[in-house]
Scaffold this motif. Structure first.
Motif, short mmCIF file in Angstrom:
data_model
loop_
_atom_site.label_atom_id
_atom_site.label_comp_id
_atom_site.label_asym_id
_atom_site.label_seq_id
_atom_site.Cartn_x
_atom_site.Cartn_y
_atom_site.Cartn_z
N GLN A 85 0.83 -1.21 0.00
CA GLN A 85 0.00 0.00 0.00
C GLN A 85 0.86 1.26 0.00
O GLN A 85 0.56 2.22 -0.70
N HIS A 86 1.95 1.23 0.77
CA HIS A 86 2.86 2.39 0.81
C HIS A 86 3.49 2.61 -0.57
O HIS A 86 3.58 3.75 -1.03
N ALA A 87 3.94 1.54 -1.21
CA ALA A 87 4.56 1.67 -2.53
C ALA A 87 3.55 2.19 -3.56
O ALA A 87 3.89 3.05 -4.38
N LEU A 88 2.31 1.67 -3.52
CA LEU A 88 1.29 2.16 -4.46
C LEU A 88 1.02 3.65 -4.26
O LEU A 88 0.91 4.40 -5.24
N THR A 89 0.95 4.07 -3.02
CA THR A 89 0.73 5.50 -2.74
C THR A 89 1.89 6.32 -3.27
O THR A 89 1.69 7.37 -3.91
N TYR A 90 3.11 5.87 -3.06
CA TYR A 90 4.30 6.58 -3.54
C TYR A 90 4.29 6.68 -5.06
O TYR A 90 4.53 7.76 -5.62
N PHE A 91 4.02 5.58 -5.74
CA PHE A 91 4.03 5.60 -7.21
C PHE A 91 2.89 6.44 -7.77
O PHE A 91 3.05 7.11 -8.79
N ARG A 92 1.75 6.44 -7.12
CA ARG A 92 0.65 7.29 -7.58
C ARG A 92 1.02 8.76 -7.44
O ARG A 92 0.75 9.57 -8.34
#
Length: 130
Positions: A85-92
Motif C-alpha cells: 500500500q505504501h509503494a502504491l501510494t508513492y508511485f501514484r
C-alpha cells in the motif's frame, strides 16, 4: 531461567493436605450419601481430565510451533500488505507529479525523462571508455 524451570514455574503448585476451597469445593463429609460421593468422583475425574488435557496441550511442541508459525505468517502478510500500500501510494504521487490531467508528461515529467536519459548515456559512455 532454564526451559525446564520456566515450565515448572507456570504449573500450578499443589497444596499440602486439603484442596484450596477457593479453587474446588470441599470433599464430601464422612456421612455423605452415595450420590454425593458419585458426584464428587465425577467432578474430580472431569477436573483431572481438563488438567491432563491442558498439560498435554502445553507440552505439545509441534502444536506450539504451528501456532507460532501461524502468528509469524500473519504478521508477515500484514507487513507485506502495508508495504504494498505504501509503494502504491508513492508511485501514484510520483505519477501525478510528472503527468497532467490527461495523463501526458508535464514539465516535471520531461525533466525526469531527460535526466534519466542523460544519466544512462553517461553510464554507457563511461563504461565504453574503460
Amino acid at each position: 531461567m532454564t526451559p525446564a524451570s520456566n515450565v515448572n514455574a507456570q504449573l500450578p503448585r499443589p497444596t499440602a493436605g486439603r484442596a484450596n476451597p477457593s479453587v474446588a469445593p470441599p470433599e464430601p463429609e464422612k456421612g455423605a450419601s452415595p450420590e454425593q460421593i458419585e458426584a464428587d468422583l465425577a467432578r474430580t475425574r472431569r477436573e483431572l481430565g481438563e488438567t491432563v488435557e491442558a498439560l498435554a496441550e502445553k507440552f505439545d511442541v509441534k502444536s506450539q510451533a504451528q501456532v507460532q508459525l501461524d502468528e509469524v505468517k500473519h504478521r508477515v502478510a500484514a507487513e507485506i500488505h502495508g508495504a504494498r500500500q505504501h509503494a502504491l501510494t508513492y508511485f501514484r504521487r510520483a505519477r501525478d507529479f510528472v503527468t497532467d490531467e490527461q495523463g501526458k508528461p508535464n514539465r516535471n515529467g520531461w525533466i525526469g525523462v531527460a535526466t534519466v536519459a542523460a544519466t544512462a548515456a553517461l553510464i554507457v559512455v563511461g563504461r565504453a571508455r574503460r
